[in-house]
Scaffold this motif. Structure first.
Motif, PDB file in Angstrom:
ATOM      1  N   LYS A 184       0.368  -2.832  -7.611  1.00 19.99           N
ATOM      2  CA  LYS A 184       1.692  -2.373  -7.179  1.00 19.99           C
ATOM      3  C   LYS A 184       1.849  -2.465  -5.663  1.00 19.99           C
ATOM      4  N   ILE A 185       0.794  -2.104  -4.937  1.00 20.08           N
ATOM      5  CA  ILE A 185       0.857  -2.171  -3.478  1.00 20.08           C
ATOM      6  C   ILE A 185       1.034  -3.616  -3.024  1.00 20.08           C
ATOM      7  N   LEU A 205      -3.014  10.632  -7.103  1.00 16.08           N
ATOM      8  CA  LEU A 205      -1.643  10.892  -7.549  1.00 16.08           C
ATOM      9  C   LEU A 205      -1.062  12.149  -6.925  1.00 16.08           C
ATOM     10  N   LYS A 206      -1.849  13.201  -6.858  1.00 12.18           N
ATOM     11  CA  LYS A 206      -1.340  14.450  -6.291  1.00 12.18           C
ATOM     12  C   LYS A 206      -0.961  14.261  -4.825  1.00 12.18           C
ATOM     13  N   ARG A 207      -1.770  13.508  -4.077  1.00  9.18           N
ATOM     14  CA  ARG A 207      -1.458  13.262  -2.660  1.00  9.18           C
ATOM     15  C   ARG A 207      -0.144  12.483  -2.529  1.00  9.18           C
ATOM     16  N   LYS A 208       0.074  11.533  -3.439  1.00  5.82           N
ATOM     17  CA  LYS A 208       1.308  10.746  -3.389  1.00  5.82           C
ATOM     18  C   LYS A 208       2.520  11.626  -3.662  1.00  5.82           C
ATOM     19  N   GLN A 209       2.389  12.515  -4.628  1.00  4.23           N
ATOM     20  CA  GLN A 209       3.510  13.391  -4.946  1.00  4.23           C
ATOM     21  C   GLN A 209       3.759  14.405  -3.830  1.00  4.23           C
ATOM     22  N   GLU A 210       2.692  14.823  -3.165  1.00  6.90           N
ATOM     23  CA  GLU A 210       2.862  15.743  -2.040  1.00  6.90           C
ATOM     24  C   GLU A 210       3.623  15.073  -0.903  1.00  6.90           C
ATOM     25  N   LYS A 211       3.414  13.769  -0.705  1.00 10.84           N
ATOM     26  CA  LYS A 211       4.157  13.035   0.321  1.00 10.84           C
ATOM     27  C   LYS A 211       5.651  13.043   0.017  1.00 10.84           C
ATOM     28  N   LEU A 212       5.981  12.954  -1.261  1.00  9.62           N
ATOM     29  CA  LEU A 212       7.385  12.968  -1.657  1.00  9.62           C
ATOM     30  C   LEU A 212       7.972  14.373  -1.616  1.00  9.62           C
ATOM     31  N   PRO A 229      10.077   3.665   9.070  1.00  5.36           N
ATOM     32  CA  PRO A 229       8.835   3.507   8.319  1.00  5.36           C
ATOM     33  C   PRO A 229       9.101   3.393   6.808  1.00  5.36           C
ATOM     34  N   VAL A 230       8.369   2.494   6.157  1.00  5.72           N
ATOM     35  CA  VAL A 230       8.491   2.286   4.718  1.00  5.72           C
ATOM     36  C   VAL A 230       7.100   2.391   4.097  1.00  5.72           C
ATOM     37  N   GLU A 231       7.006   3.121   2.992  1.00  3.76           N
ATOM     38  CA  GLU A 231       5.722   3.289   2.308  1.00  3.76           C
ATOM     39  C   GLU A 231       5.863   2.939   0.837  1.00  3.76           C
ATOM     40  N   ILE A 232       4.848   2.288   0.298  1.00  5.32           N
ATOM     41  CA  ILE A 232       4.794   1.987  -1.134  1.00  5.32           C
ATOM     42  C   ILE A 232       4.027   3.105  -1.823  1.00  5.32           C
ATOM     43  N   ILE A 233       4.634   3.694  -2.843  1.00  5.92           N
ATOM     44  CA  ILE A 233       3.998   4.811  -3.558  1.00  5.92           C
ATOM     45  C   ILE A 233       3.891   4.468  -5.042  1.00  5.92           C
ATOM     46  N   PRO A 234       2.732   3.976  -5.492  1.00  7.04           N
ATOM     47  CA  PRO A 234       2.551   3.718  -6.925  1.00  7.04           C
ATOM     48  C   PRO A 234       2.293   5.032  -7.667  1.00  7.04           C
ATOM     49  N   ILE A 235       2.939   5.196  -8.807  1.00  4.67           N
ATOM     50  CA  ILE A 235       2.705   6.350  -9.676  1.00  4.67           C
ATOM     51  C   ILE A 235       2.069   5.804 -10.967  1.00  4.67           C
ATOM     52  N   LYS A 278      13.839  10.265   8.118  1.00  6.82           N
ATOM     53  CA  LYS A 278      13.983   8.862   8.528  1.00  6.82           C
ATOM     54  C   LYS A 278      12.789   8.019   8.067  1.00  6.82           C
ATOM     55  N   ARG A 279      12.648   7.959   6.749  1.00 14.90           N
ATOM     56  CA  ARG A 279      11.589   7.149   6.149  1.00 14.90           C
ATOM     57  C   ARG A 279      12.036   6.709   4.760  1.00 14.90           C
ATOM     58  N   VAL A 280      11.397   5.647   4.286  1.00 19.40           N
ATOM     59  CA  VAL A 280      11.730   5.082   2.981  1.00 19.40           C
ATOM     60  C   VAL A 280      10.484   5.057   2.108  1.00 19.40           C
ATOM     61  N   SER A 281      10.654   5.406   0.845  1.00 20.80           N
ATOM     62  CA  SER A 281       9.555   5.336  -0.119  1.00 20.80           C
ATOM     63  C   SER A 281       9.944   4.385  -1.241  1.00 20.80           C
ATOM     64  N   LEU A 282       9.122   3.349  -1.447  1.00 19.24           N
ATOM     65  CA  LEU A 282       9.289   2.432  -2.571  1.00 19.24           C
ATOM     66  C   LEU A 282       8.368   2.905  -3.675  1.00 19.24           C
ATOM     67  N   ILE A 283       8.953   3.451  -4.736  1.00 21.90           N
ATOM     68  CA  ILE A 283       8.178   4.116  -5.779  1.00 21.90           C
ATOM     69  C   ILE A 283       8.217   3.285  -7.057  1.00 21.90           C
ATOM     70  N   ASP A 284       7.049   2.949  -7.571  1.00 22.54           N
ATOM     71  CA  ASP A 284       6.992   2.148  -8.792  1.00 22.54           C
ATOM     72  C   ASP A 284       5.879   2.667  -9.680  1.00 22.54           C
ATOM     73  N   GLY A 285       6.168   2.816 -10.957  1.00 20.93           N
ATOM     74  CA  GLY A 285       5.201   3.396 -11.876  1.00 20.93           C
ATOM     75  C   GLY A 285       4.649   2.398 -12.869  1.00 20.93           C
ATOM     76  N   ALA A 286       3.573   2.794 -13.528  1.00 23.74           N
ATOM     77  CA  ALA A 286       2.975   1.993 -14.591  1.00 23.74           C
ATOM     78  C   ALA A 286       2.114   2.904 -15.448  1.00 23.74           C
ATOM     79  N   VAL A 287       1.947   2.510 -16.725  1.00 26.99           N
ATOM     80  CA  VAL A 287       1.132   3.283 -17.655  1.00 26.99           C
ATOM     81  C   VAL A 287       0.145   2.320 -18.329  1.00 26.99           C
ATOM     82  N   PRO A 288      -0.934   1.946 -17.626  1.00 25.28           N
ATOM     83  CA  PRO A 288      -1.891   0.978 -18.164  1.00 25.28           C
ATOM     84  C   PRO A 288      -3.001   1.646 -18.981  1.00 25.28           C
TER      85      PRO A 288
END
Length: 282
Positions: free
Chosen positions: A189-190, A225-232, A207-213, A167-177
């Protein structure tokens, strides 16, 4: 070894990449080399780009002293530097840069589908995301506008994961700067999806979380990045992410003419793209 590393980092040109990434990059920075999954000429070109030793038109004019224009021959607007080729050329923005960005997002979408037992290709590189895919475990939106009561400017992250079990939402958005911009891009992104997070939290009451990749054009991986992927709980290995970003090697290798005579380079031609040590003082 320590003295050699310090000597490398201290070089004004060749040490730029290591100095810029020293405080922010994770220990996985070199995974793309350790995995050995890139072609050796691609590895060579990306490493040379990190060391600022690719003989772009700007370098040929300003360092080698060749009587040529330093302007990019693809867009004819800016100097053809490594930074320009990797991330700033408008002639590549809608094709090569978008393809690179989408490759990262598709790999993550595929991994999430696998984790939540949703229909997807057996092989990552064959995966073509659907706009909406769901089952009893999760619902995943791909590049899909999220409806809100308020009119918001940013409503379409790369991937939206609605985990029905947790019961949670992840808004995932990536970028390659470009690598000095990776932390700035993460903050951007946040901020970009802050209002969408507030609205979806209120409307859906979960709950909603923004997860930039965020991965740098030359393979920089933030420690976060590793912590963000572990959340997913279904992240793509950092080394694989870097391999996908290794697409930049094909931009250098095939899509750009770094001189006036050739647009493609074989394994033996890679050395022709590099500085001779005697041409610069680093």
């Amino acid at each position: 070894m320590t003295n050699r590393t310090e000597d490398w980092h201290s070089k004004p040109m060749h040490g730029q990449y290591m100095r810029h990434t020293k405080e922010l990059a994770s220990d996985d920075l070199r995974q793309w080399l350790l995995r050995g999954e890139l072609k050796k000429e691609t590895e060579g070109i990306i490493t040379a780009a990190q060391d600022q030793t690719l003989r772009t038109r700007y370098i040929q004019r300003m360092i080698d002293g060749n009587n040529i224009s330093s302007i990019c021959i693809n867009c004819n607007t800016k100097n053809q530097t490594i930074n320009h080729i990797a991330s700033k050329c408008p002639a590549l923005a809608e094709n090569q840069y978008k393809k690179r960005h989408d490759s990262v997002a598709k790999a993550l979408h595929w991994s999430l589908c696998k984790k939540h037992q949703l229909s997807c290709s057996d092989k990552r590189y064959e995966h073509q995301p659907e706009g909406v895919i769901k089952n009893d475990q999760a619902k995943i939106l791909w590049d899909y506008g999220i409806g809100t009561d308020r009119v918001l400017r940013e409503i379409r992250p790369d991937v939206t994961l609605i985990d029905k079990i947790k019961k949670r939402v992840s808004l995932i958005d990536g970028a390659v700067p470009w690598h000095p911009k990776v932390e700035e891009k993460e903050r951007e992104k946040i901020h970009k999806y802050k209002d969408l997070k507030i609205e979806t939290t209120r409307i859906w009451d979960i709950p909603v979380e923004i997860i930039p990749i965020i991965i740098g054009t030359l393979g920089t991986i933030l420690r976060s990045l590793k912590r963000k992927q572990e959340k997913l709980e279904a992240g793509v290995a950092p080394g694989l992410m870097q391999k996908i970003v290794g697409h930049i090697g094909s931009i250098f290798h095939k899509k750009f003419s770094l001189d006036d005579t050739s647009t493609k380079f074989g394994t033996n031609d890679v050395q022709d793209l590099l500085f001779k040590k005697s041409t610069i003082s680093s």
